[in-house]
Design an enzyme around this catalytic site. Structure first.
Site, PDB file in Angstrom:
ATOM      1  N   ASP A 165      45.991 -17.873  59.182  1.00 29.96           N
ATOM      2  CA  ASP A 165      45.092 -18.842  58.511  1.00 29.96           C
ATOM      3  C   ASP A 165      43.707 -17.188  57.474  1.00 29.96           C
ATOM      4  O   ASP A 165      44.515 -16.240  57.425  1.00 29.96           O
ATOM      5  CB  ASP A 165      43.560 -19.719  59.801  1.00 29.96           C
ATOM      6  CG  ASP A 165      43.034 -20.205  59.252  1.00 29.96           C
ATOM      7  OD1 ASP A 165      43.088 -20.036  57.952  1.00 29.96           O
ATOM      8  OD2 ASP A 165      43.140 -21.638  60.160  1.00 29.96           O
ATOM      9  N   ASP A 220      41.558 -28.728  54.879  1.00 27.18           N
ATOM     10  CA  ASP A 220      42.578 -29.758  55.673  1.00 27.18           C
ATOM     11  C   ASP A 220      42.195 -30.847  55.384  1.00 27.18           C
ATOM     12  O   ASP A 220      41.641 -31.659  54.964  1.00 27.18           O
ATOM     13  CB  ASP A 220      41.462 -29.686  56.588  1.00 27.18           C
ATOM     14  CG  ASP A 220      41.309 -27.581  57.271  1.00 27.18           C
ATOM     15  OD1 ASP A 220      42.569 -27.237  56.306  1.00 27.18           O
ATOM     16  OD2 ASP A 220      40.861 -27.065  58.487  1.00 27.18           O
TER      17      ASP A 220
END
Ligand code: GLA
Length: 390
Positions: free
Chosen positions: A133, A190
């Site tokens: 990430d 997302d």
């Protein structure tokens, strides 16, 4: 069949399950074991899904005195090796999560300045996949450099670990990610469990088709198929009401034809027959897993007063000469959509017709010369596999 090994690490888009969309922080060993069991007993493994990935929130908030990451003993009392062994015992592969920054997005330790030791640790635990990430990245450090660093660490850790980069499409990632060595890269923010999010993500990737391909796939984020609002995060969608099955069908078709990795995000213990059948649709999965991993191009449909984002066709050239063709209707009404074969490189004078096979109904639709038209309900799609025939 391809006469080269598509089993090489990262050659094809990864297929699996990831804990984040439904469970976020609420993960533990028994959940992961349940998923592994169901992968085998409910046909996901046979359909091709292989990676079971634990996302954020698996570790304690501090490293130990030797600088090592520590699995949270309340969630994983037997450590990560035990989880890996269980997953491997089922003939499946095990994925974990870390971050290029100092902390993960949920505030657990990240791998910044610990890349080589963490890669070694993951290898020792038996990890086969690492999602990486982008939160808490020190501002003065280049993200590009950090992905190169972790890629180098993983490729030299003594174990095959698929490197799944996740920087949300920031910093023109498509310009430099392939050369870093990553096998896939998140190119979107997302996903949320609602129709607006699915449309937004898909449309945002239409002009990125040149940046996906074998060994470095454009990852449009994990699937929300079958969640029906079942996340424990408000943001992902517990408050949004989820999608209809038709919308999930279109979502799955888009991710398949656009070549995204397919990481199931729902609680497969509660999957309805519709959800299971959709996720295991062998025709769609074959399009996604085509050995050549070509991007899909968009063309307009007739009549030409449709806006290009309202209704469109996606076409993906397949290794055996077939074409995968999807007719997508993003409008709120049933539309008759027409594809002119001229627009996909097949003029009438060629003498060829297309023999069309419906990937959802598993039926032969017969031979078509010059055009294909279908009434497509609101938010729905039609996906066919087309074979040139004289
Ligand atoms: C980011 C990622 C998500 C998920 C969370 C975990 O938002 O994009 O996919 O991994 O972090 O905190």
């Amino acid at each position: 069949m391809a006469d080269y090994p598509t089993t090489a690490l990262g050659c094809l888009p990864a297929l699996g399950w990831n804990s984040w969309n439904t469970f976020t922080w609420d993960i533990n060993e028994s959940l992961i074991k349940d998923v592994a069991d169901l992968f085998v007993s409910d046909g996901y493994k046979d359909a091709g899904y292989e990676y079971i990935v634990i996302d954020d929130c698996w570790s304690l908030k501090e490293r130990d005195e030797n600088g090592r990451l520590v699995p949270d003993p309340a969630k994983f009392p037997n450590g990560m090796k035990a989880v890996a062994d269980y997953i491997h015992g089922k003939g499946l592969k095990f994925g974990m999560y870390s971050c290029a920054g100092t902390h993960t997005c949920a505030g657990h330790p990240g791998s910044f300045e610990h890349e080589f030791e963490d890669a070694k640790q993951f290898a020792e635990w038996g990890v086969d996949y690492l999602k990486y990430d982008y939160c808490f990245k020190p501002r003065h450090v280049s993200g590009e450099l950090l992905y190169k660093r972790m890629s180098l660490a993983l490729k030299n850790c003594g174990r095959d670990i698929l490197f799944s980069a996740c920087n949300w499409g920031e910093d023109n990632v498509h310009d430099w990610i392939r050369e870093s060595g990553a096998h896939s890269y998140r190119s979107t923010g997302d996903i949320q469990d609602n129709w607006e999010s699915i449309k937004r993500l898909a449309l945002s990737q239409m002009d990125k088709k040149a940046f996906t391909g074998s060994f470095c796939h454009n990852d449009m984020d994990m699937l929300v198929v079958g969640m029906h609002g079942g996340s424990n995060s408000d943001w992902i969608g517990s408050g949004l009401g989820g999608c209809t099955d038709t919308q999930y069908k279109t979502h799955f078709a888009l991710w398949c034809i656009m070549g995204s990795p397919l990481m199931i995000g729902c609680d497969i213990r509660k999957a309805t027959p519709f959800t299971k059948e959709l996720l295991q649709n062998k025709n769609l999965l074959a399009i996604n897993q085509d050995p050549e991993s070509r991007g899909a191009y968009r063309i307009a449909v007739e009549p030409n007063w449709f806006g290009k984002d309202d209704a469109f066709v996606l076409v993906k050239a397949l290794q055996n000469g077939d074409l995968a063709i999807g007719l997508f209707n993003f409008t709120d009404n049933t539309r008759e959509l027409t594809l002119q074969f001229w627009d996909i490189g097949l003029p009438y004078q060629s003498g060829y017709s297309l023999s069309l096979y419906d990937c959802f109904t598993d039926t032969d639709l017969g031979m078509f010369r010059e055009r294909f038209a279908r009434h497509v309900p609101a938010h729905d799609c039609v996906v066919v596999r087309a074979k040139l025939t004289r």
